[in-house]
Design an enzyme around this catalytic site. Structure first.
Site, PDB file in Angstrom:
ATOM      1  N   PRO A  82       0.851  -1.188   0.000  1.00 30.25           N
ATOM      2  CA  PRO A  82       0.000   0.000   0.000  1.00 30.25           C
ATOM      3  C   PRO A  82       0.894   1.248   0.000  1.00 30.25           C
ATOM      4  O   PRO A  82       1.875   1.302   0.736  1.00 30.25           O
ATOM      5  CB  PRO A  82      -0.776  -0.120   1.319  1.00 30.25           C
ATOM      6  CG  PRO A  82      -0.701  -1.580   1.684  1.00 30.25           C
ATOM      7  CD  PRO A  82       0.617  -2.054   1.168  1.00 30.25           C
ATOM      8  N   CYS A  83       0.579   2.219  -0.868  1.00 30.27           N
ATOM      9  CA  CYS A  83       1.460   3.388  -1.038  1.00 30.27           C
ATOM     10  C   CYS A  83       0.731   4.682  -0.711  1.00 30.27           C
ATOM     11  O   CYS A  83       0.851   5.669  -1.454  1.00 30.27           O
ATOM     12  CB  CYS A  83       1.995   3.436  -2.471  1.00 30.27           C
ATOM     13  SG  CYS A  83       3.207   2.159  -2.826  1.00 30.27           S
ATOM     14  N   GLN A  84      -0.004   4.737   0.385  1.00 30.99           N
ATOM     15  CA  GLN A  84      -0.791   5.950   0.705  1.00 30.99           C
ATOM     16  C   GLN A  84       0.064   7.180   0.935  1.00 30.99           C
ATOM     17  O   GLN A  84      -0.412   8.291   0.868  1.00 30.99           O
ATOM     18  CB  GLN A  84      -1.660   5.743   1.965  1.00 30.99           C
ATOM     19  CG  GLN A  84      -2.809   4.799   1.768  1.00 30.99           C
ATOM     20  CD  GLN A  84      -2.482   3.437   2.354  1.00 30.99           C
ATOM     21  OE1 GLN A  84      -1.319   3.068   2.464  1.00 30.99           O
ATOM     22  NE2 GLN A  84      -3.504   2.690   2.724  1.00 30.99           N
ATOM     23  N   GLY A  85       1.329   6.985   1.248  1.00 33.41           N
ATOM     24  CA  GLY A  85       2.183   8.119   1.588  1.00 33.41           C
ATOM     25  C   GLY A  85       2.689   8.881   0.373  1.00 33.41           C
ATOM     26  O   GLY A  85       3.359   9.897   0.520  1.00 33.41           O
TER      27      GLY A  85
END
Ligand SMILES: C[S@@+](CC[C@H](N)C(=O)[O-])C[C@H]1O[C@@H](n2cnc3c(N)ncnc32)[C@H](O)[C@@H]1O
Length: 350
Positions: A82-85
């Site tokens: 997951p790459c929410q940043g």
């Protein structure tokens, strides 16, 4: 087993229930282990990958030495952190705790030093910040000695009855001879439709393990049933009367725009009240948000219908609560898309 027939070993990070692993296994890879921090998904992963190990670990803070000791060496590392940043502006602060999962993936690739890695993610990772994020990702892996290629793939081009897009990065140590798979069904009229995928499944609950007596109505249904014609995870959701009344006004392939004014804005999302189109692949399967309805019945698809639209064969059984099963299915890489990628990765080892 001779060296020629030795299977290529894969480690799946952020494995979820194992859609990516399942596709790779189907074309001949050995799935050594899956790592995730979600118990239900790992139980499903273990159920469907009997020879692999399943580890419940926080990949945001991995104990690399222990992981290496438990797993040994692998040839391929795959996964979708997951790459929410990664922000829309393209700035990325690697110290932002939301980026620790991506960093965990990079650290593990560095430690295992596999010949190949595959990183899967949402397609807008390529476009955000005018491509800055994508270039940074490529640079991170180039520093580790990988040549990286990437492409956005559309699942329905590979026989999946769903228009789901994913970006796939493939890194190979030194020279990258990987070729992205050619589309198998690029012509819209040849694509597998939602009706091809689920028209044999009834509008009633099936006890887990029920044998489907009805003959398959399409080649796709025949393939989905190949391993197991018993049906699991087919429990109908019963909606309140108002929901049934509203969705019954939407035609096959329609959406909220087909509703009378008084209902048009009853849900504030642009995918509201969408009925699948029986003659087309479905839109991206969600994780159980209840905005997508069966093309014919006045209800959301069952977990099994969603799994069919994701190209999970009927023998792939989902464990955990119904809510959790929807989430596992919706999160997954469609196994048929993974197969297409896996086939071309295998060629790098020949
Ligand atoms: C998009 S899903 C992966 C789907 C999977 N590749 C498949 O094909 O089925 C992302 C996964 O990351 C896992 N995850 C999120 N945070 C995590 C963490 N801190 N450590 C390990 N796994 C994590 C989630 O539980 C979820 O299963």
């Amino acid at each position: 087993m001779s060296a020629k027939h030795k299977k290529i070993k894969v480690l799946d990070l952020f494995s979820g229930c194992g859609g990516l692993s399942f596709g790779f296994e189907s074309v001949g890879f050995e799935i050594v282990a899956g790592i995730d921090n979600w118990d239900d998904a790992l139980k499903t992963f273990q159920e469907n990958h009997k020879n692999a190990k399943a580890f419940n670990l926080d990949l945001g803070n991995p104990d690399i030495n222990k992981i290496k000791k438990d797993i040994g060496s692998v040839d391929v590392v795959v996964g979708g952190p997951p790459c929410q940043g990664f922000s829309i502006s393209g700035n990325r602060d690697l110290n932002d705790p939301r980026n620790s999962l991506y960093k965990g993936f990079v650290k593990i690739v560095k430690a295992f030093n596999p010949k190949v890695f595959v990183l899967e993610n949402v397609p807008n990772l390529v476009s955000i910040g005018e491509g800055k994020i994508k270039s940074e990702i490529i640079k991170d892996f180039e520093k580790l000695g990988y040549e990286v290629k990437y492409k956005v793939l559309l699942a329905s081009d590979y026989g999946v009855p769903q228009n789901r897009k994913r970006v796939i990065f493939v890194g190979v140590k030194e020279k990258n001879n990987f070729v992205f798979p050619e589309t198998l069904f690029s012509n819209n009229k040849d694509k597998v439709t939602t009706a091809d995928a689920i028209s044999d499944l009834p509008d009633k609950d099936l006890e887990d393990g029920t044998l489907l007596v009805k003959k398959p109505l399409s080649k796709y249904q025949k393939n989905m049933r190949a391993i197991n014609s018993k049906i699991y995870n087919h429990k109908i959701t019963s909606h309140d009367q108002k929901t049934i009344d509203i969705i019954s006004l939407v035609p096959d392939g329609g959406n909220y725009k087909d509703l009378p004014e008084k209902y048009k804005n009853s849900r504030k999302v642009n995918i509201a009240w969408t009925r699948f189109n029986s003659t087309k692949p479905s839109p991206t399967i969600d994780t159980g948000h209840r905005h997508h309805f069966h093309y014919k019945y006045n209800r959301v698809p069952t977990v099994r219908e969603s799994a069919r639209l994701q190209s999970f064969p009927d023998g792939f059984i989902f464990l955990g609560s119904k809510t959790s099963q929807y989430k596992q299915v919706g999160n997954a890489v469609p196994p048929l898309l993974a197969e297409a990628i896996g086939k071309n990765i295998l060629k790098l080892f020949n």
